[in-house]
Design a protein around this motif. Structure first.
Motif, PDB file in Angstrom:
ATOM      1  N   MET A   1       0.827  -1.201   0.000  1.00 43.66           N
ATOM      2  CA  MET A   1       0.000   0.000   0.000  1.00 43.66           C
ATOM      3  C   MET A   1       0.866   1.257   0.000  1.00 43.66           C
ATOM      4  SD  MET A   1      -3.101   0.935  -0.217  1.00 43.66           S
ATOM      5  CE  MET A   1      -3.892   2.546  -0.182  1.00 43.66           C
ATOM      6  N   GLN A   2       1.992   1.220   0.696  1.00 42.71           N
ATOM      7  CA  GLN A   2       2.895   2.370   0.724  1.00 42.71           C
ATOM      8  C   GLN A   2       3.536   2.629  -0.637  1.00 42.71           C
ATOM      9  OE1 GLN A   2       5.745   1.996   3.968  1.00 42.71           O
ATOM     10  NE2 GLN A   2       4.165   1.175   5.329  1.00 42.71           N
ATOM     11  N   GLN A   3       3.712   1.576  -1.423  1.00 39.99           N
ATOM     12  CA  GLN A   3       4.370   1.710  -2.720  1.00 39.99           C
ATOM     13  C   GLN A   3       3.406   1.965  -3.872  1.00 39.99           C
ATOM     14  OE1 GLN A   3       6.874  -1.716  -3.402  1.00 39.99           O
ATOM     15  NE2 GLN A   3       8.360  -1.117  -1.842  1.00 39.99           N
ATOM     16  N   VAL A   4       2.117   1.940  -3.613  1.00 37.68           N
ATOM     17  CA  VAL A   4       1.147   1.994  -4.707  1.00 37.68           C
ATOM     18  C   VAL A   4       1.198   3.308  -5.466  1.00 37.68           C
ATOM     19  CG1 VAL A   4      -0.870   2.930  -3.468  1.00 37.68           C
ATOM     20  CG2 VAL A   4      -1.190   1.248  -5.306  1.00 37.68           C
ATOM     21  N   TRP A   5       1.732   4.373  -4.865  1.00 36.58           N
ATOM     22  CA  TRP A   5       1.793   5.670  -5.549  1.00 36.58           C
ATOM     23  C   TRP A   5       2.572   5.571  -6.870  1.00 36.58           C
ATOM     24  CZ3 TRP A   5       6.385   8.102  -6.709  1.00 36.58           C
ATOM     25  CH2 TRP A   5       7.529   7.631  -6.057  1.00 36.58           C
ATOM     26  N   VAL A   6       3.608   4.739  -6.889  1.00 36.25           N
ATOM     27  CA  VAL A   6       4.405   4.578  -8.115  1.00 36.25           C
ATOM     28  C   VAL A   6       3.533   4.058  -9.252  1.00 36.25           C
ATOM     29  CG1 VAL A   6       6.281   3.249  -9.184  1.00 36.25           C
ATOM     30  CG2 VAL A   6       6.592   4.251  -6.930  1.00 36.25           C
ATOM     31  N   PHE A   7       2.575   3.222  -8.903  1.00 35.89           N
ATOM     32  CA  PHE A   7       1.737   2.584  -9.916  1.00 35.89           C
ATOM     33  C   PHE A   7       0.519   3.434 -10.281  1.00 35.89           C
ATOM     34  CE2 PHE A   7       4.189  -0.519  -7.580  1.00 35.89           C
ATOM     35  CZ  PHE A   7       4.924  -1.053  -8.631  1.00 35.89           C
ATOM     36  N   TRP A   8       0.470   4.632  -9.737  1.00 32.75           N
ATOM     37  CA  TRP A   8      -0.409   5.685 -10.231  1.00 32.75           C
ATOM     38  C   TRP A   8       0.399   6.682 -11.065  1.00 32.75           C
ATOM     39  CZ3 TRP A   8      -5.692   6.898  -9.809  1.00 32.75           C
ATOM     40  CH2 TRP A   8      -6.451   5.927  -9.146  1.00 32.75           C
ATOM     41  N   VAL A   9       1.509   7.146 -10.514  1.00 31.66           N
ATOM     42  CA  VAL A   9       2.267   8.208 -11.162  1.00 31.66           C
ATOM     43  C   VAL A   9       2.885   7.746 -12.482  1.00 31.66           C
ATOM     44  CG1 VAL A   9       4.220   9.790 -10.932  1.00 31.66           C
ATOM     45  CG2 VAL A   9       2.737   9.355  -8.958  1.00 31.66           C
ATOM     46  N   ALA A  10       3.606   6.623 -12.473  1.00 34.00           N
ATOM     47  CA  ALA A  10       4.300   6.176 -13.689  1.00 34.00           C
ATOM     48  C   ALA A  10       3.337   5.852 -14.831  1.00 34.00           C
ATOM     49  CB  ALA A  10       5.197   4.985 -13.372  1.00 34.00           C
ATOM     50  N   PRO A  11       2.268   5.055 -14.599  1.00 33.47           N
ATOM     51  CA  PRO A  11       1.353   4.791 -15.714  1.00 33.47           C
ATOM     52  C   PRO A  11       0.637   6.037 -16.245  1.00 33.47           C
ATOM     53  CG  PRO A  11       1.090   3.127 -14.018  1.00 33.47           C
ATOM     54  CD  PRO A  11       1.953   4.206 -13.437  1.00 33.47           C
ATOM     55  N   ILE A  12       0.243   6.941 -15.354  1.00 35.59           N
ATOM     56  CA  ILE A  12      -0.472   8.134 -15.817  1.00 35.59           C
ATOM     57  C   ILE A  12       0.451   9.035 -16.616  1.00 35.59           C
ATOM     58  CG2 ILE A  12      -1.539  10.285 -15.027  1.00 35.59           C
ATOM     59  CD1 ILE A  12      -3.020   8.620 -12.913  1.00 35.59           C
ATOM     60  N   PHE A  13       1.682   9.253 -16.169  1.00 32.17           N
ATOM     61  CA  PHE A  13       2.633  10.044 -16.950  1.00 32.17           C
ATOM     62  C   PHE A  13       2.910   9.382 -18.297  1.00 32.17           C
ATOM     63  CE2 PHE A  13       4.995  12.642 -13.454  1.00 32.17           C
ATOM     64  CZ  PHE A  13       3.849  13.393 -13.271  1.00 32.17           C
ATOM     65  N   GLY A  14       3.109   8.059 -18.272  1.00 34.04           N
ATOM     66  CA  GLY A  14       3.349   7.341 -19.518  1.00 34.04           C
ATOM     67  C   GLY A  14       2.184   7.454 -20.478  1.00 34.04           C
ATOM     68  N   ALA A  15       0.967   7.380 -19.942  1.00 37.90           N
ATOM     69  CA  ALA A  15      -0.227   7.480 -20.778  1.00 37.90           C
ATOM     70  C   ALA A  15      -0.345   8.861 -21.411  1.00 37.90           C
ATOM     71  CB  ALA A  15      -1.472   7.169 -19.942  1.00 37.90           C
ATOM     72  N   ILE A  16      -0.042   9.896 -20.653  1.00 38.44           N
ATOM     73  CA  ILE A  16      -0.104  11.260 -21.194  1.00 38.44           C
ATOM     74  C   ILE A  16       0.883  11.427 -22.339  1.00 38.44           C
ATOM     75  CG2 ILE A  16       0.409  13.670 -20.661  1.00 38.44           C
ATOM     76  CD1 ILE A  16      -0.744  13.142 -17.844  1.00 38.44           C
ATOM     77  N   ILE A  17       2.109  10.962 -22.141  1.00 34.28           N
ATOM     78  CA  ILE A  17       3.115  11.075 -23.195  1.00 34.28           C
ATOM     79  C   ILE A  17       2.708  10.240 -24.411  1.00 34.28           C
ATOM     80  CG2 ILE A  17       5.528  10.656 -23.809  1.00 34.28           C
ATOM     81  CD1 ILE A  17       5.044  13.019 -21.885  1.00 34.28           C
ATOM     82  N   GLY A  18       2.197   9.037 -24.182  1.00 34.51           N
ATOM     83  CA  GLY A  18       1.732   8.202 -25.292  1.00 34.51           C
ATOM     84  C   GLY A  18       0.603   8.857 -26.070  1.00 34.51           C
ATOM     85  N   GLY A  19      -0.339   9.478 -25.337  1.00 33.04           N
ATOM     86  CA  GLY A  19      -1.438  10.177 -25.995  1.00 33.04           C
ATOM     87  C   GLY A  19      -0.956  11.326 -26.839  1.00 33.04           C
ATOM     88  N   TRP A  20      -0.035  12.123 -26.302  1.00 34.80           N
ATOM     89  CA  TRP A  20       0.527  13.239 -27.056  1.00 34.80           C
ATOM     90  C   TRP A  20       1.310  12.753 -28.272  1.00 34.80           C
ATOM     91  CZ3 TRP A  20       2.740  16.343 -22.300  1.00 34.80           C
ATOM     92  CH2 TRP A  20       1.683  17.029 -21.683  1.00 34.80           C
ATOM     93  N   MET A  21       2.142  11.738 -28.072  1.00 35.50           N
ATOM     94  CA  MET A  21       2.992  11.247 -29.166  1.00 35.50           C
ATOM     95  C   MET A  21       2.160  10.766 -30.346  1.00 35.50           C
ATOM     96  SD  MET A  21       6.140   9.217 -27.356  1.00 35.50           S
ATOM     97  CE  MET A  21       6.770   8.730 -28.963  1.00 35.50           C
ATOM     98  N   TYR A  22       1.119   9.972 -30.051  1.00 35.06           N
ATOM     99  CA  TYR A  22       0.320   9.464 -31.162  1.00 35.06           C
ATOM    100  C   TYR A  22      -0.392  10.595 -31.883  1.00 35.06           C
ATOM    101  CZ  TYR A  22      -2.669   6.868 -34.184  1.00 35.06           C
ATOM    102  OH  TYR A  22      -3.265   6.401 -35.326  1.00 35.06           O
ATOM    103  N   THR A  23      -1.013  11.474 -31.129  1.00 34.34           N
ATOM    104  CA  THR A  23      -1.852  12.513 -31.722  1.00 34.34           C
ATOM    105  C   THR A  23      -1.046  13.563 -32.466  1.00 34.34           C
ATOM    106  OG1 THR A  23      -3.521  12.185 -30.016  1.00 34.34           O
ATOM    107  CG2 THR A  23      -3.603  14.259 -31.218  1.00 34.34           C
ATOM    108  N   TYR A  24       0.096  13.965 -31.925  1.00 37.57           N
ATOM    109  CA  TYR A  24       0.819  15.097 -32.505  1.00 37.57           C
ATOM    110  C   TYR A  24       2.047  14.706 -33.317  1.00 37.57           C
ATOM    111  CZ  TYR A  24      -2.269  17.565 -29.341  1.00 37.57           C
ATOM    112  OH  TYR A  24      -3.392  18.033 -28.700  1.00 37.57           O
TER     113      TYR A  24
END
Length: 233
Positions: free
Chosen positions: A204-227
């Protein structure tokens, strides 16, 4: 409301099917499905729900996917909070059902001092193969980034949409084949949170990594594909 229910049902199936395969079938003596079987199970959950309810809600089943689709211009920002809540509710309900089933197993105990307890994600001593936080963060970031590129490409207006669910499901299978030993594979904050809540402790203490890393990765992936990648005409 139907969209939110579809997201809850879809995320429930993802967690129940994917994490359930890891908990019940992966290590079964002589007949266990192993890493490959768990990877395929996660892919099949997304593939089946994409065709079952994807036409209702868009078939995100993952807060990172929701945010990534917004970054790629495919989803309205005002709907992000309700989608994420619905996904987390579905994931938690699935985790609760998994836990209830496990309570009926003779000798079952929840040892949250061990890696992958209750199919949780983790780093350091809680990574299946001892990968540190930086390695786990990089893996989760990159894999979610490519997952969004796969999703956006497969559902592009110029792509053959009939096969989008297959491409996305197989993409998630490949992601798990790569990263189960690294982090037990998240790329989905709702999936990580639901298991960590029931396990408690370090997961539970480590779960923040599995919010931050996937969400940042998803944002970059969304931008990369679209632009960068998307063909405009």
């Amino acid at each position: 409301m139907k969209k939110l229910l579809a997201e809850s049902f879809g995320t429930f199936w993802l967690v129940f099917g994917g994490c359930g395969s890891a908990l019940f079938a992966a290590g079964y003596p002589e007949l266990g499905i192993g890493f490959a079987g768990v990877a395929l199970a996660f892919g099949l959950t997304v593939l089946t729900m994409a065709y079952a309810v994807g036409h209702i809600s868009g078939g995100h089943f993952n807060p990172a996917v929701t945010v990534g689709l917004w970054a790629g211009g495919r989803f309205q920002g005002k709907d992000i909070p309700s989608y994420i809540v619905a996904q987390c509710v579905g994931a938690l309900a699935a985790a609760g059902c998994l836990y209830t089933i496990l309570l009926g197993k003779t000798g079952f105990t929840m040892d949250n001092t061990k890696a992958s307890v209750f199919a949780t994600n983790g780093y350091g001593a809680f990574s299946p193969d001892g990968y540190n936080m930086a390695s786990v963060f990089i893996a989760e970031f990159l894999l979610t980034m490519f997952f969004l590129i796969i999703i956006l490409g497969a559902t592009d207006r110029l792509a053959n949409g009939k096969f989008a669910g297959i491409a996305i499901g197989l993409g998630l299978t490949l992601i798990h084949l790569i990263s189960i030993p690294i982090s037990n594979t998240s790329v989905n904050p709702a999936r990580s949170l639901s298991q960590a809540i029931f396990a408690g402790g370090i997961p539970m203490q480590q779960v923040w990594v599995f919010w931050v890393a996937p969400i940042f990765g998803a944002i970059i992936g969304g931008w990369m594909y679209t632009y960068i990648l998307q063909k405009k005409n």
